[in-house]
Design a protein around this motif. Structure first.
Motif, PDB file in Angstrom:
ATOM      1  N   ALA A  11       1.136  -1.015  -0.467  1.00 32.67           N
ATOM      2  CA  ALA A  11       0.697  -0.361  -0.339  1.00 32.67           C
ATOM      3  C   ALA A  11       1.075   1.201  -0.019  1.00 32.67           C
ATOM      4  N   ARG A  12       1.659   1.511   0.813  1.00 32.86           N
ATOM      5  CA  ARG A  12       2.722   2.019   0.809  1.00 32.86           C
ATOM      6  C   ARG A  12       3.399   2.076  -0.670  1.00 32.86           C
ATOM      7  N   TYR A  48       2.178   1.461  -3.234  1.00 31.57           N
ATOM      8  CA  TYR A  48       0.959   2.138  -4.822  1.00 31.57           C
ATOM      9  C   TYR A  48       1.530   3.997  -4.109  1.00 31.57           C
ATOM     10  N   PHE A  49       0.653   4.810  -2.668  1.00 28.24           N
ATOM     11  CA  PHE A  49       0.482   5.769  -2.882  1.00 28.24           C
ATOM     12  C   PHE A  49       1.831   6.259  -2.766  1.00 28.24           C
ATOM     13  N   GLU A  50       3.168   5.626  -2.938  1.00 27.68           N
ATOM     14  CA  GLU A  50       4.304   6.483  -2.933  1.00 27.68           C
ATOM     15  C   GLU A  50       3.873   6.976  -4.835  1.00 27.68           C
ATOM     16  N   LEU A  58      -7.685  -2.204  -0.185  1.00 25.62           N
ATOM     17  CA  LEU A  58      -6.332  -0.803   0.232  1.00 25.62           C
ATOM     18  C   LEU A  58      -5.904  -0.867  -1.350  1.00 25.62           C
ATOM     19  N   ASP A  59      -5.851  -1.046  -2.158  1.00 23.74           N
ATOM     20  CA  ASP A  59      -5.905   0.058  -3.431  1.00 23.74           C
ATOM     21  C   ASP A  59      -6.346   1.556  -3.834  1.00 23.74           C
ATOM     22  N   ALA A  66      -5.487   4.114  -0.890  1.00 28.91           N
ATOM     23  CA  ALA A  66      -4.517   4.395  -1.837  1.00 28.91           C
ATOM     24  C   ALA A  66      -4.611   5.010  -2.203  1.00 28.91           C
ATOM     25  N   ALA A  87      -3.311   9.623  -2.406  1.00 30.11           N
ATOM     26  CA  ALA A  87      -3.024  10.148  -2.964  1.00 30.11           C
ATOM     27  C   ALA A  87      -3.310  11.530  -3.798  1.00 30.11           C
ATOM     28  N   PHE A 104      -2.879   9.045   6.090  1.00 32.40           N
ATOM     29  CA  PHE A 104      -2.784   7.293   4.907  1.00 32.40           C
ATOM     30  C   PHE A 104      -2.114   6.687   5.912  1.00 32.40           C
ATOM     31  N   LEU A 141      -4.564   3.692   7.567  1.00 31.83           N
ATOM     32  CA  LEU A 141      -3.602   2.449   6.573  1.00 31.83           C
ATOM     33  C   LEU A 141      -3.873   0.954   7.914  1.00 31.83           C
TER      34      LEU A 141
END
Length: 262
Positions: free
Chosen positions: A115-116, A118-120, A171-172, A175, A179, A239, A243
């Motif tokens: 998840a992190r 994808y977020f970044e 989770l996607d 994220a 974002a 976030f 999460l």
């Protein structure tokens, strides 16, 4: 399956061909001393434009100009912008790498890392937020590798296939939303609208009309959060807090044997 949308229109058969390596051969004669055109170069330039100026800046003519080529020469390699955006998106997703193997890491750490990541990634390429959807994912190798890694994090935990997919989708979705909020805050800051400056400009006017006795919780909690974040909103905190709560819920689902919680 969670993923990134294929924009409306375009040629699905050609898109799949491009995504899975059935793309064009290089042109035989370079133009203006440049190396021969190929799909990789076109996609790299398009991603660079989108990162720097947004997706609207990406056109076949603009990409061709950046490559020192004629616009029509690009159509030998990619039919149009719709297909190009698909390949750009999958190319960016392919840069997501699995975390180093750690035999101690459990499902929670693996999902959190995914998840992190994808977020970044979305924060680094905010134009992708313009094409994000869950209903029509890009079916390329980058997207498939991402999906496979995420599913592997919850394989063998007693969840059904549908529940595994739902966990990944949850989770996607989170994220993407986080974002998008971070991108909005960054866009405001890039225009010089820092949160502290915005608050200083509006606070005197707001204080004249706001009645803390009427909204006691808003007054107390808002002041506490603002003091902690030095802003009305902190993307990274939002976030990480969200999460952790989602992972708590997924943990409860796993402990319950994958059955719906009462």
């Amino acid at each position: 399956m969670a993923g990134i949308a294929t924009p409306q229109g375009g040629d699905p058969a050609r898109t799949i061909e491009l995504l899975w390596g059935g793309g064009s051969a290089p042109v035989s004669r370079p133009r203006r001393g440049k190396a021969g055109l190929n799909l990789d170069r076109i996609v790299d330039v398009a991603i660079g434009l989108a990162d720097a100026e947004g997706l609207d800046a990406v056109s076949m003519r603009r990409v061709a100009a950046e490559l020192g080529a004629g616009a029509m020469s690009l159509y030998t390699h990619v039919p149009g912008k719709v297909e190009l955006v698909d390949v750009m998106t999958d190319r960016v997703l392919s840069t997501l790498h699995a975390a180093p193997d750690d035999p101690v890491a459990g499902w929670r750490d693996r999902l959190a890392a995914a998840a992190r990541g994808y977020f970044e990634l979305l924060r680094a390429h905010p134009w992708m937020l313009n094409v994000v959807t869950l209903s029509r994912p890009v079916l390329g190798p980058g997207a498939m590798a991402k999906y496979e890694r995420e599913l592997a994090a919850v394989e063998g935990l007693g969840l059904s296939d549908l529940e595994m997919d739902s966990v990944v989708t949850l989770l996607d979705s989170f994220a993407v939303g986080a974002a998008r909020a971070a991108a909005e805050a960054a866009a405001l800051a890039s225009r010089g609208d820092a949160d502290s400056e915005w608050w200083r400009s509006i606070a005197p006017h707001f204080e004249k009309v706001f009645d803390p006795d009427r909204f006691p919780l808003a007054a107390r909690v808002g002041a506490s959060a603002g003091e902690h974040h030095n802003a009305a909103f902190a993307p990274d905190h939002a976030f990480e807090f969200g999460l952790a709560r989602l992972l708590d819920g997924i943990g409860a689902l796993i402990r319950n044997g994958g059955r719906s919680l009462e």
